[in-house]
Design a protein around this motif. Structure first.
Motif, PDB file in Angstrom:
ATOM      1  N   SER A  91     -12.806  -0.975   5.974  1.00 35.92           N
ATOM      2  CA  SER A  91     -13.308   0.323   5.514  1.00 35.92           C
ATOM      3  C   SER A  91     -12.507   1.477   6.114  1.00 35.92           C
ATOM      4  O   SER A  91     -12.659   2.615   5.687  1.00 35.92           O
ATOM      5  N   ILE A  92     -11.650   1.182   7.095  1.00 31.62           N
ATOM      6  CA  ILE A  92     -10.715   2.218   7.578  1.00 31.62           C
ATOM      7  C   ILE A  92      -9.313   1.966   7.028  1.00 31.62           C
ATOM      8  O   ILE A  92      -8.686   2.845   6.427  1.00 31.62           O
ATOM      9  N   GLN A  93      -8.821   0.746   7.227  1.00 26.34           N
ATOM     10  CA  GLN A  93      -7.456   0.459   6.770  1.00 26.34           C
ATOM     11  C   GLN A  93      -7.352   0.451   5.249  1.00 26.34           C
ATOM     12  O   GLN A  93      -6.325   0.840   4.699  1.00 26.34           O
ATOM     13  N   GLY A  94      -8.420   0.002   4.584  1.00 26.78           N
ATOM     14  CA  GLY A  94      -8.396  -0.051   3.115  1.00 26.78           C
ATOM     15  C   GLY A  94      -8.123   1.303   2.481  1.00 26.78           C
ATOM     16  O   GLY A  94      -7.183   1.448   1.709  1.00 26.78           O
ATOM     17  N   PRO A  95      -8.944   2.323   2.798  1.00 25.12           N
ATOM     18  CA  PRO A  95      -8.668   3.631   2.201  1.00 25.12           C
ATOM     19  C   PRO A  95      -7.289   4.190   2.566  1.00 25.12           C
ATOM     20  O   PRO A  95      -6.632   4.816   1.729  1.00 25.12           O
ATOM     21  N   LEU A  96      -6.834   3.942   3.807  1.00 22.18           N
ATOM     22  CA  LEU A  96      -5.516   4.483   4.193  1.00 22.18           C
ATOM     23  C   LEU A  96      -4.424   3.828   3.359  1.00 22.18           C
ATOM     24  O   LEU A  96      -3.556   4.503   2.780  1.00 22.18           O
ATOM     25  N   LEU A  97      -4.480   2.494   3.293  1.00 25.64           N
ATOM     26  CA  LEU A  97      -3.467   1.800   2.485  1.00 25.64           C
ATOM     27  C   LEU A  97      -3.696   2.079   1.002  1.00 25.64           C
ATOM     28  O   LEU A  97      -2.750   2.122   0.213  1.00 25.64           O
ATOM     29  N   GLY A  98      -4.958   2.288   0.628  1.00 18.95           N
ATOM     30  CA  GLY A  98      -5.271   2.634  -0.756  1.00 18.95           C
ATOM     31  C   GLY A  98      -4.631   3.964  -1.139  1.00 18.95           C
ATOM     32  O   GLY A  98      -4.028   4.101  -2.208  1.00 18.95           O
ATOM     33  N   TYR A  99      -4.755   4.932  -0.245  1.00 15.95           N
ATOM     34  CA  TYR A  99      -4.126   6.223  -0.510  1.00 15.95           C
ATOM     35  C   TYR A  99      -2.617   6.092  -0.613  1.00 15.95           C
ATOM     36  O   TYR A  99      -1.972   6.784  -1.401  1.00 15.95           O
ATOM     37  N   GLU A 100      -2.074   5.225   0.219  1.00 15.89           N
ATOM     38  CA  GLU A 100      -0.624   5.004   0.141  1.00 15.89           C
ATOM     39  C   GLU A 100      -0.260   4.548  -1.265  1.00 15.89           C
ATOM     40  O   GLU A 100       0.643   5.089  -1.903  1.00 15.89           O
TER      41      GLU A 100
END
Lengths: 452, 338
Positions: A91-100
């Motif tokens: 739920s932290i890494q997902g959105p960051l990589l998702g935004y990427e």
């Protein structure tokens, strides 16, 4: 060391990321370089800029394609090999990589299509705008990747609920002090990598006594940019080091190969760290300098590796050497680019063949520096995958078996050897002939070229 | 809604939004990358150099953007439903590996094929990669129909769980289906004998697709009790079968009457029907039959952070880009006679 799914997954991740990072670190700089050159072409109207642009665009297309395919592999590894990491921190890494993926990759990919195919179909200003958007896209892309990695290095703005690490304060995650230093550090690393490649390509053509005008532009811009950027990079690197000292003391001790607490601390310049014995062999050190580098005073107390519990100690040899190689590459870039400035001022640059050879062979300096920088950061973070929160050994996919992990590792090695082996041949060919003769366009593109 | 479902927490609006985004993106991906994967497979069925070059030309401006939708799916899944990501990828470890290798070979073929050297490696990689990607995607659907073994939020089965008769059938079915989309695309784009060539192949692909999916449906009825109970509860799902049959008729009729846009359009309708049928069979599960949309959703703080940037801004941009790139390169190919 038993070949279990954990170690195989670590080798696989390290292998894939090491190959992958070569391309983004090149294309981030190359996109900015292309936008710059297209801008120069627009402002001055000199045809040489257009020729230089068209040449580097082909190089960009090839490296971009290879970066994309190896990048897709990266993203999936989080799920395939590190599913506990994905579940606990998703739920932290997902959105960051998702935004990427969303903002950056799409911006790159969409305007990249125009860069590659739209020269004759769009107004000049829009073409230039597309080049700028691609450059911005690559930089935005690196922002998210670095935000994710910085969070893994120094987790901030999270809370733990039912064993899951979930976001609490996105501002802290996105704009933490570590991220705000490491991102520009990475960007400058990419710009320097490209600058040295551009300069080396110019030197190569100059040595072959061909493409005189183009090589002149490349040497000037490549060495000039490197000369301007490298002092800023060394400064940023120093600040990044301060942050490691503050937030990741075990990593700092490993980088310095400092085994025991010292006051004042000496600085080990070169040595062979012996991990088993916990001491340095063949060490050359400078007394008191270690304290100064770490704290700015000559008598501070600095912690050693052995002040951390055995299960929390990172490996020493890799961070120690990777850091020194990275720093050495930075010094080499400094020396070559500034020497180039002096020779340019004296008007000797294009006649000093020894210097052109030196420039040619300095093309990998940036790549080596970027790779070693990552080795320092990533190996130094061990045994944690998320520093202080989740250990690497606890993050691996539980259902993964040794034969399957081994099979995938072998498959990736074979595929990458083939792809990157031929890729290297094509790069070499393109670099050698791309300016001086018309190379055939990749099949297919010309079907649309003649549309009115 | 049956009692078992009523006891489960309902998904939040944000979770529903992201589930919708993922479903929509999967469908867009299937149609868009489906046609270029299909062209990729058809590429392997001829050695005619002109046909091959024209096929590459018909998809080269699009494939990159098409594949972007797979990245959208993967990224949204990891971001919004990390629990699903953490189960799905280990459950399909080997198929995902094959998928990635297939995509690598297919992707570099566009760049490498025209650069001299052993172009036969890249041509073979191109069609073989396309075929492998199509097969494993179809097989994953079949394996999902059979259900995935999950314990404590992690996949608990073996590496070859997905390799069973039903997934193999759905894999072959999707290969035919993508092939049909590809043939429809070539019919749409090609002004030359490539169009006639594609017209000749399209009926076989349509029949192959229909037969393998029919067999898969029979196996589903026998083996997949989870799907069957859901369909008994939702008899309206049978409507998707009817739409699928009508679409198949439309494809065959379009081929017979040589209406260039019709086979492609009706193949899309067929995929839409199949997709709707699967959605009806799986809802509310994301991993049948253990992880629901509600139970897998990331905390609202993640979902809303993602919503404002990715959902409101980036996703429409991707959509607009997809429309624009297809509009810029609309119409038939121009053969420049080089």
């Amino acid at each position: 060391m038993a070949l279990d799914p954990l170690i195989l997954s670590r080798i696989q991740f390290a292998f894939v990321v090491s190959f992958h990072i070569i391309f983004p670190s090149f294309t981030i700089g190359l996109a900015a370089w292309l936008a710059t050159i297209e801008g120069m072409s627009l402002v001055t109207g000199r045809p040489v800029y257009r020729r230089v642009f068209d040449f580097w665009l082909k190089v960009f297309a090839l490296s971009f394609a290879m970066g994309v395919v190896s990048g897709i592999v990266m993203a999936f590894q989080f799920g395939t090999n590190w599913s506990v990491l994905a579940e606990r921190t998703g739920s932290i890494q997902g959105p960051l990589l998702g935004y990427e993926a969303f903002t950056a990759f799409l911006l790159e990919a969409s305007f990249f299509g125009i860069m590659l195919l739209g020269r004759d179909r769009t107004p000049r200003w829009f073409y230039f705008f597309s080049c700028c958007m691609v450059a911005l896209g690559t930089m935005a892309s690196s922002y998210w990747i670095l935000a994710n990695n910085s969070w893994m290095q120094v987790p901030l703005g999270h809370k733990i609920v039912d064993g899951k690490i979930i976001p609490d304060d996105w501002k802290a995650i996105l704009l933490g002090p570590v991220q705000l230093i490491r991102w520009p550090h990475m960007l400058l690393g990419a710009f320097l990598t490209t600058s040295m490649c551009v300069a080396a390509t110019g030197a190569w053509h100059r040595l072959r006594n061909e493409a005189w005008e183009e090589s002149h532009v490349m040497l000037d811009w490549g060495l000039g940019l490197a000369a301007v950027l490298i002092p800023a990079q060394i400064l940023l690197g120093h600040v990044a080091g301060d942050l490691v000292h503050k937030y990741q003391p075990a990593k700092f001790a490993a980088i310095e190969a400092r085994w025991h607490d010292e006051q004042p601390a000496s600085e080990v310049l070169v040595a062979w760290p012996d991990e088993r014995a916990g001491k340095n062999l063949y060490a050359i050190s400078v007394p008191d300098l270690g304290s100064f580098i770490a704290s700015g005073t000559w008598d501070s107390k600095e912690v050693g590796v052995d002040s951390f519990p055995a299960q929390d100690r990172p490996p020493v040899v890799v961070p120690f050497w990777a850091f020194r190689i990275m720093f050495g590459m930075g010094l080499a870039i400094l020396a070559i680019s500034w020497l180039g400035l002096v020779l340019r001022t004296l008007g000797w640059l294009e006649h000093a063949r020894w210097f052109l050879w030196l420039t040619l062979f300095s093309f990998p300096t940036g790549f080596i520096a970027v790779l070693c920088g990552w080795f320092t950061a990533e190996v130094g973070r061990q045994p944690w995958v998320v520093y202080g929160l989740l250990r690497t050994k606890d993050a691996v996919t539980p259902s993964l078996t040794t034969p399957v992990a081994a099979a995938s590792l072998i498959a990736y090695i074979l595929v990458y050897a083939l792809i990157y082996g031929f890729g290297a041949v094509y790069f070499h060919r393109l670099m050698r002939d791309g300016l001086t003769q018309k190379t055939r366009a990749a099949a297919g593109y010309d079907f649309y070229a003649e549309r009115p | 809604m049956n009692p078992a479902e009523m006891t489960q927490a309902a998904p939040s609006l944000l979770a529903l939004f992201w589930a919708g985004v993922i479903a929509f993106s999967i469908f867009v991906y299937v149609v868009l990358d489906g046609f270029d994967l299909g062209v990729g497979m058809l590429f392997g069925t001829t050695r005619d150099r002109d046909l091959r070059d024209e096929m590459m030309g018909a998809i080269s401006p699009f494939w990159d953007g098409n594949e972007t939708w797979l990245v959208v799916v993967g990224a949204s899944l990891f971001a919004a439903f990390p629990a699903v990501y953490a189960i799905f990828l280990p459950a399909f470890y080997l198929p995902v590996l094959l998928l990635l290798i297939g995509l690598i070979f297919r992707g570099v073929a566009f760049e490498f094929r025209g650069r001299g050297g052993p172009s036969s490696i890249w041509s073979t990689g191109f069609w073989l990669g396309s075929g492998v990607v199509a097969f494993v995607q179809g097989a994953a659907v079949g394996a999902m129909i059979l259900g995935v073994d999950v314990r404590n939020g992690q996949f608990a089965g073996g590496p070859f769980d997905w390799l069973r008769p039903l997934p193999v059938l759905t894999g072959i079915g999707l290969m035919f289906g993508y092939g049909l989309l590809g043939a429809g695309w070539l019919i749409l784009k090609s002004p030359t004998r490539l169009r006639d060539w594609a017209y000749q192949r399209a009926p076989f692909l349509a029949i192959g697709m229909a037969v393998s999916l029919l067999l898969a449906s029979l196996l589903t009825a026998i083996q997949a009790h989870g799907v069957m109970t859901r369909l008994v509860e939702r008899p309206w799902a049978a409507g998707f079968f009817v739409v699928g049959l009508i679409a198949l008729g439309g494809v065959l009729r379009g081929i017979a009457r040589r209406r260039d846009a019709q086979p492609f359009a009706f193949t899309i309708l067929f995929f839409l029907a199949a997709f709707g049928f699967l959605a009806a069979a799986f809802w509310p599960y994301m991993i049948p039959y253990s992880v629901t949309v509600a139970s897998a959703a990331a905390p609202d703080k993640s979902l809303s952070f993602l919503f404002w940037g990715a959902g409101v801004v980036a996703l429409p941009v991707v959509l607009i880009y997809s429309v624009v790139i297809h509009a810029v390169f609309r119409g038939k190919l121009q053969i420049s006679g080089h």
